[in-house]
Design an enzyme around this catalytic site. Structure first.
Site, PDB file in Angstrom:
ATOM      1  CG  ASP A   1      -0.341  -0.060   2.525  1.00  0.00           C
ATOM      2  OD1 ASP A   1       0.897  -0.210   2.597  1.00  0.00           O
ATOM      3  OD2 ASP A   1      -1.075   0.055   3.532  1.00  0.00           O
TER       4      ASP A   1
ATOM      5  CE  LYS B   1       3.104  -5.976   4.121  1.00  0.00           C
ATOM      6  NZ  LYS B   1       2.673  -4.742   4.801  1.00  0.00           N
TER       7      LYS B   1
ATOM      8  CD  GLU C   1       7.676  -0.182   7.767  1.00  0.00           C
ATOM      9  OE1 GLU C   1       6.755  -0.929   7.408  1.00  0.00           O
ATOM     10  OE2 GLU C   1       7.862   0.966   7.309  1.00  0.00           O
TER      11      GLU C   1
HETATM   12  O1  KIV Z   1       3.609  -1.100   1.623  1.00  0.00           O
HETATM   13  C1  KIV Z   1       4.790  -1.492   1.669  1.00  0.00           C
HETATM   14  O2  KIV Z   1       5.600  -1.242   0.776  1.00  0.00           O
HETATM   15  C2  KIV Z   1       5.202  -2.268   2.838  1.00  0.00           C
HETATM   16  C3  KIV Z   1       6.648  -2.607   2.975  1.00  0.00           C
HETATM   17  C4  KIV Z   1       7.470  -1.444   3.328  1.00  0.00           C
HETATM   18  C5  KIV Z   1       6.846  -3.730   3.939  1.00  0.00           C
HETATM   19  O3  KIV Z   1       4.397  -2.624   3.634  1.00  0.00           O
END
Ligand code: KIV
Length: 268
Positions: A48, A116, A186
């Site tokens: 996202d 995710k 993260e």
């Molecule tokens: O949205 C994204 O790019 C992420 C990564 C930084 C893990 O969640």
């Protein structure tokens, strides 16, 4: 034929000794999917972060489920060998397990092989369990969770006190117990990334979490230097795509203005 990296490969990763760290990277469209596929990554995250990187918003909260399905479908059409993971956007799973399953189904139908979700609260664990019950593999995400950046007081490194570290380790084991296939960690100190990794049997994939996680994920546009306004400490730039592209467009403009483009070979 390139060997595909499946959800089973991910789940079994930590149990298979001697494997190199997992390589994950974002892609939001067909060209970036082709590039990262040809480079042979294990996991392609339709993140996202597209809200900020592609659409120019200042947070990830603006991106919609329809936007995420659009980006996921563009990546999936390239049939990459890597596992396609799609981020569930903000509010697509915060209103309960039923909404979460319906919304995740749209990403799966668009071509995602896994979704995710951020966080490890009790209600989040229920969402994870409902998704798994609907046969949808899930990756968790703890530490700095950008969808809660407002609640966290901004984009800040997490796990800086012993209480915060204990809470992160607890969150990791809850997410693992709920059935997630892997866990993104993260923006935590390297020692904390390693501690979380040692405490879990599912693979950890770090972004700004040091070298002790089972894999790394990075935003494609940061890594190639196409996003050049801000470089977080954890980003390594492998090219200067922004300057290269500005230079290319300048040369094109010069050639058009001088009448040098198009030439005979470039004309019908
Ligand atoms: O949205 C994204 O790019 C992420 C990564 C930084 C893990 O969640």
């Amino acid at each position: 034929m390139t060997k595909t990296f499946s959800i089973n490969d991910l789940v079994g990763y930590k149990q298979t000794r001697g494997l190199a760290p997992l390589v994950a990277i974002t892609a939001y469209d067909a060209p970036s999917a082709r590039i990262v596929d040809e480079a042979g990554v294990d996991i392609i995250l339709v993140g996202d972060s597209a809200a900020m990187v592609i659409a120019g918003y200042s947070s990830t909260l603006e991106i919609t489920l329809a936007d995420m399905a659009y980006h996921t479908a563009a990546v999936a059409r390239m049939k990459p060998a890597g596992l396609i993971v799609a981020d569930m956007p903000w509010l697509s799973y915060h209103t309960g397990p039923r909404d979460a399953v319906r919304n995740a189904a749209q990403l799966i139908r668009a071509g995602a092989q896994c979704v995710k979700v951020e966080g490890a609260s009790d209600s989040r664990l229920q969402v994870i369990e409902a998704l798994l019950d609907a046969e949808i593999p899930v990756i968790g995400h703890i530490g700095l969770t950008p969808q809660s950046a407002v609640a966290l007081g901004g984009f800040k490194v997490q796990g800086k006190t012993s209480e915060a570290v204990a809470e992160l380790v607890e969150q990791a084991s809850r997410v693992e117990e709920a059935g997630c296939s892997a866990l993104v960690v993260e923006a935590v100190p390297a020692i904390v990334g390693r501690q979380i990794t040692d405490a879990t049997t599912i693979p950890t994939i770090g972004v700004g979490a040091g070298d002790g996680t089972d894999g790394q994920v990075i935003v494609f546009h940061d890594m190639i230097g196409l996003e050049n306004r801000f470089k977080p400490r954890f980003v390594r730039r492998y090219s200067d795509a922004y300057s290269d592209h500005v230079d290319a467009v300048k040369r094109y403009a010069t050639d058009v203005r001088s009448g040098e483009f198009p030439n005979k070979d470039e004309s019908y």
